[in-house]
Design an enzyme around this catalytic site. Structure first.
Site, short mmCIF file in Angstrom:
data_model
loop_
_atom_site.label_atom_id
_atom_site.label_comp_id
_atom_site.label_asym_id
_atom_site.label_seq_id
_atom_site.Cartn_x
_atom_site.Cartn_y
_atom_site.Cartn_z
CG ASP A 123 -2.10 0.97 1.05
OD1 ASP A 123 -2.38 1.36 -0.10
OD2 ASP A 123 -2.72 1.33 2.06
CB CYS A 188 -22.17 3.24 -2.07
SG CYS A 188 -21.14 4.70 -1.83
CB CYS A 234 -18.97 -1.06 -0.90
SG CYS A 234 -17.27 -0.52 -0.69
C1 B12 Z 1 -5.92 4.97 -4.08
C2 B12 Z 1 -6.44 3.90 -3.17
C3 B12 Z 1 -7.67 4.11 -2.54
C4 B12 Z 1 -8.60 5.27 -2.95
C5 B12 Z 1 -9.30 4.91 -4.29
C6 B12 Z 1 -10.01 3.55 -4.23
C7 B12 Z 1 -10.20 2.85 -5.56
N1 B12 Z 1 -11.30 2.13 -5.66
O1 B12 Z 1 -9.35 2.92 -6.45
C8 B12 Z 1 -9.54 5.36 -1.71
C9 B12 Z 1 -8.94 6.34 -0.70
C10 B12 Z 1 -10.99 5.77 -1.99
C11 B12 Z 1 -9.39 3.94 -1.14
C12 B12 Z 1 -10.36 3.35 -0.36
C13 B12 Z 1 -10.25 2.06 0.14
N2 B12 Z 1 -9.15 1.26 0.10
CO1 B12 Z 1 -7.61 1.66 -0.91
N3 B12 Z 1 -6.03 1.83 -2.07
C14 B12 Z 1 -5.70 2.72 -2.94
C15 B12 Z 1 -4.36 2.31 -3.62
C16 B12 Z 1 -3.22 3.11 -2.95
C17 B12 Z 1 -4.32 2.50 -5.14
C18 B12 Z 1 -5.56 1.94 -5.86
C19 B12 Z 1 -5.65 2.43 -7.29
O2 B12 Z 1 -4.67 2.47 -8.01
N4 B12 Z 1 -6.87 2.83 -7.69
C20 B12 Z 1 -7.16 3.19 -9.06
C21 B12 Z 1 -7.97 2.05 -9.70
C22 B12 Z 1 -8.44 2.46 -11.10
O3 B12 Z 1 -7.05 0.97 -9.80
P1 B12 Z 1 -7.27 -0.44 -9.07
O4 B12 Z 1 -8.03 -0.28 -7.82
O5 B12 Z 1 -5.94 -1.11 -8.99
O6 B12 Z 1 -8.21 -1.14 -10.10
C23 B12 Z 1 -7.75 -1.91 -11.20
C24 B12 Z 1 -8.77 -3.01 -11.46
O7 B12 Z 1 -10.04 -2.59 -11.03
C25 B12 Z 1 -8.68 -3.15 -12.97
N5 B12 Z 1 -9.93 -3.43 -13.60
C26 B12 Z 1 -10.85 -2.56 -14.05
N6 B12 Z 1 -11.86 -3.25 -14.61
C27 B12 Z 1 -11.56 -4.55 -14.52
C28 B12 Z 1 -12.26 -5.66 -14.93
C29 B12 Z 1 -11.72 -6.91 -14.68
C30 B12 Z 1 -12.47 -8.10 -15.14
C31 B12 Z 1 -10.46 -7.05 -14.00
C32 B12 Z 1 -9.88 -8.39 -13.70
C33 B12 Z 1 -9.78 -5.91 -13.60
C34 B12 Z 1 -10.35 -4.67 -13.87
O8 B12 Z 1 -8.20 -1.93 -13.53
C35 B12 Z 1 -7.80 -1.06 -12.50
C36 B12 Z 1 -6.49 -0.44 -12.95
O9 B12 Z 1 -5.46 -1.42 -13.08
C37 B12 Z 1 -4.29 0.78 -3.25
C38 B12 Z 1 -2.87 0.21 -3.05
C39 B12 Z 1 -2.15 -0.03 -4.37
N7 B12 Z 1 -0.90 0.30 -4.39
O10 B12 Z 1 -2.73 -0.52 -5.32
C40 B12 Z 1 -5.14 0.69 -1.95
C41 B12 Z 1 -6.02 -0.55 -1.76
C42 B12 Z 1 -6.73 -0.80 -3.06
N8 B12 Z 1 -7.00 -0.10 -0.77
C43 B12 Z 1 -7.37 -1.03 0.06
C44 B12 Z 1 -8.39 -0.86 1.04
C45 B12 Z 1 -8.43 -1.90 2.16
C46 B12 Z 1 -9.29 0.21 0.97
C47 B12 Z 1 -10.61 0.38 1.77
C48 B12 Z 1 -11.37 -0.91 2.01
C49 B12 Z 1 -10.28 1.08 3.11
C50 B12 Z 1 -11.51 1.43 3.95
N9 B12 Z 1 -12.16 0.47 4.60
O11 B12 Z 1 -11.86 2.56 4.07
C51 B12 Z 1 -11.39 1.37 0.85
C52 B12 Z 1 -12.26 0.63 -0.19
C53 B12 Z 1 -12.94 1.52 -1.20
C54 B12 Z 1 -13.24 0.77 -2.50
N10 B12 Z 1 -14.42 0.21 -2.63
O12 B12 Z 1 -12.36 0.70 -3.39
C55 B12 Z 1 -6.65 -2.35 -0.21
C56 B12 Z 1 -7.62 -3.30 -0.95
C57 B12 Z 1 -7.47 -4.77 -0.57
C58 B12 Z 1 -8.40 -5.65 -1.39
N11 B12 Z 1 -8.68 -6.83 -0.86
O13 B12 Z 1 -8.86 -5.29 -2.46
C59 B12 Z 1 -5.42 -1.86 -1.10
C60 B12 Z 1 -4.95 -2.86 -2.15
C61 B12 Z 1 -4.27 -1.55 -0.11
C62 B12 Z 1 -3.60 -2.83 0.42
N12 B12 Z 1 -2.33 -3.05 0.14
O14 B12 Z 1 -4.18 -3.67 1.04
N13 B12 Z 1 -8.25 3.34 -1.58
S1 SF4 Z 2 -20.78 -9.93 -5.03
FE1 SF4 Z 2 -19.99 -8.33 -3.64
S2 SF4 Z 2 -18.67 -7.05 -4.92
FE2 SF4 Z 2 -19.91 -8.30 -6.30
S3 SF4 Z 2 -21.67 -6.99 -6.80
FE3 SF4 Z 2 -22.28 -8.24 -5.03
S4 SF4 Z 2 -21.78 -7.00 -3.24
FE4 SF4 Z 2 -20.69 -6.11 -4.98
S1 SF4 Z 3 -16.05 2.72 1.05
FE1 SF4 Z 3 -17.53 1.85 -0.40
S2 SF4 Z 3 -19.58 2.15 0.55
FE2 SF4 Z 3 -18.12 3.48 1.63
S3 SF4 Z 3 -18.36 5.47 0.59
FE3 SF4 Z 3 -16.59 4.41 -0.36
S4 SF4 Z 3 -17.50 3.32 -2.12
FE4 SF4 Z 3 -19.21 3.93 -0.78
#
Ligand code: B12
Ligand code: SF4
Ligand code: SF4
Length: 303
Positions: A123, A188, A234
């Site tokens: 992270d 959400c 979520c």
């Molecule tokens: C920035 C960030 C955030 C931001 C943006 C969240 C987001 N959804 O991107 C904020 C601050 C909102 C956030 C919140 C949270 N985060 Co955060 N965050 C990050 C961080 C640093 C980068 C993520 C990123 O690059 N986001 C940009 C999106 C576009 O990229 P992505 O998430 O990698 O998504 C990829 C896939 O979705 C893929 N994709 C798109 N479509 C499809 C379709 C298919 C079929 C497939 C296979 C892939 C795919 O493309 C994207 C780009 O490569 C990572 C750590 C890291 N270095 O990756 C932690 C990380 C994602 N976070 C984490 C956590 C725990 C959280 C929270 C649960 C914390 C909380 N309880 O408040 C929430 C969850 C919110 C949510 N629903 O996402 C964990 C997730 C663990 C897991 N099991 O997934 C991570 C991995 C940190 C860790 N090392 O554990 N986070």
């Molecule tokens: S299985 Fe979990 S992540 Fe997938 S749509 Fe339902 S609530 Fe969302």
């Molecule tokens: S962590 Fe999930 S449910 Fe909570 S505000 Fe962000 S997207 Fe919505």
């Protein structure tokens, strides 16, 4: 590489998978997400985009990602009442606990493949962690964007060891087990999802309470509701967590009451020295003293 998985379990990881490093197959999704402004003020994500789109650029010569999941779920037997704190923050800082375990795993990889080099990430680097976990066969990316393991759920931390050793990869997790479900999108509290796997972070409570700098405007204050730090909605509603998430017995992730159930009144008025004394080496240091005071004031306004 059964030996690496056996050692991963010994060091305390819930699951370990191996992915060959290649260009991120979802680079276009990242570009679109950034272009839509969904990263808000997290401008570091723009700066790191090239590396996230091609993780081979993160470490010169890297060939393989060894990806780990660690269950941090504390169980739904513990009430999460206002002021609410996301479960990932209830225990000591995961960067410290997992950083040490990843170093142990990296040392084991270097011993198994003499001459190889490694780098550990949790992270805090330009690594597309969820993407690599899916490629390493550890689960699928849910509509809530979480990596969901079919037997553990999504309350997991992802940790990564990059290495220039060529290790036999696992098969990617190709299935999408969300099916027609959309509970996360509908539940959400701030309607932050623009669509499946498309979260507009600017409206996400996790972003507002952890990453947003400065004061809240009236809309943001209302969006935060009774969440003091992060948000779990979520994930709480996801049937894969409801059915399969098991409370962790991991001694590195025992719950701390002062972090899991803090007193919002005290936090709203606490001075900086006292804040550092109480919350040093907890995830609360990310928003810091001023961010947590702001969050506490918003929660008190709501309750
Ligand atoms: C920035 C960030 C955030 C931001 C943006 C969240 C987001 N959804 O991107 C904020 C601050 C909102 C956030 C919140 C949270 N985060 Co955060 N965050 C990050 C961080 C640093 C980068 C993520 C990123 O690059 N986001 C940009 C999106 C576009 O990229 P992505 O998430 O990698 O998504 C990829 C896939 O979705 C893929 N994709 C798109 N479509 C499809 C379709 C298919 C079929 C497939 C296979 C892939 C795919 O493309 C994207 C780009 O490569 C990572 C750590 C890291 N270095 O990756 C932690 C990380 C994602 N976070 C984490 C956590 C725990 C959280 C929270 C649960 C914390 C909380 N309880 O408040 C929430 C969850 C919110 C949510 N629903 O996402 C964990 C997730 C663990 C897991 N099991 O997934 C991570 C991995 C940190 C860790 N090392 O554990 N986070
Ligand atoms: S299985 Fe979990 S992540 Fe997938 S749509 Fe339902 S609530 Fe969302
Ligand atoms: S962590 Fe999930 S449910 Fe909570 S505000 Fe962000 S997207 Fe919505």
């Amino acid at each position: 590489m059964i030996e690496i998985k056996r050692l991963g379990a010994k060091f305390g990881f819930s699951a370990v998978g191996i992915a060959a490093l290649e260009r991120n197959p979802h680079a276009a999704e990242l570009d679109r997400w950034l272009a839509d402004g969904h990263a808000g003020t997290m401008t570091y994500l723009n700066r790191q985009a090239e590396k996230r789109k091609d993780p081979r650029l993160v470490m010169p010569g890297a060939k393989t990602a060894v990806v780990t999941l660690t269950n941090y779920f504390h169980g739904d037997r513990i009430p999460n009442l206002a002021p609410r704190v996301a479960q990932y923050a209830w225990s000591p800082d995961y960067h410290d606990v997992l950083g040490e375990r990843l170093e142990q795993l990296a040392t084991a990889i270097r011993a198994l493949v003499p001459g190889s080099t490694t780098r550990c990430y949790v992270d805090a680097g330009p690594v597309p962690e969820r993407e690599l976990a899916q490629l390493a066969g550890l689960g699928w990316i849910g509509k809530n964007m979480m990596l969901i393991h079919p037997e553990i759920g999504s309350f997991t931390f992802i940790g990564v060891v990059l290495t220039d050793a060529r290790l036999e990869p696992d098969l990617p997790f190709e299935a999408d087990r969300c099916g027609t479900c959309r509970r996360c999108l509908d539940a959400c509290p701030t309607q932050a999802f623009a669509g499946p796997r498309d979260l507009d972070a600017r409206a996400c409570i996790s972003y507002l309470t952890i990453e947003h700098r400065g004061e809240f405007d009236a809309t943001q204050r209302a969006q935060v509701g009774d969440w003091l730090f992060g948000c779990d909605v979520c994930q709480d509603v996801c049937p894969w967590n409801v059915s399969f998430a098991q409370a962790t017995q991991d001694p590195g992730f025992t719950s701390r009451t002062d972090v899991a159930r803090p007193d919002a009144g005290q936090l709203a008025t606490i001075d900086e020295a006292e804040f550092q004394r109480r919350y040093d080496r907890t995830p609360f240091t990310r928003p810091g003293h001023s961010g947590m005071r702001r969050n506490a004031a918003a929660v008190l306004n709501d309750t």
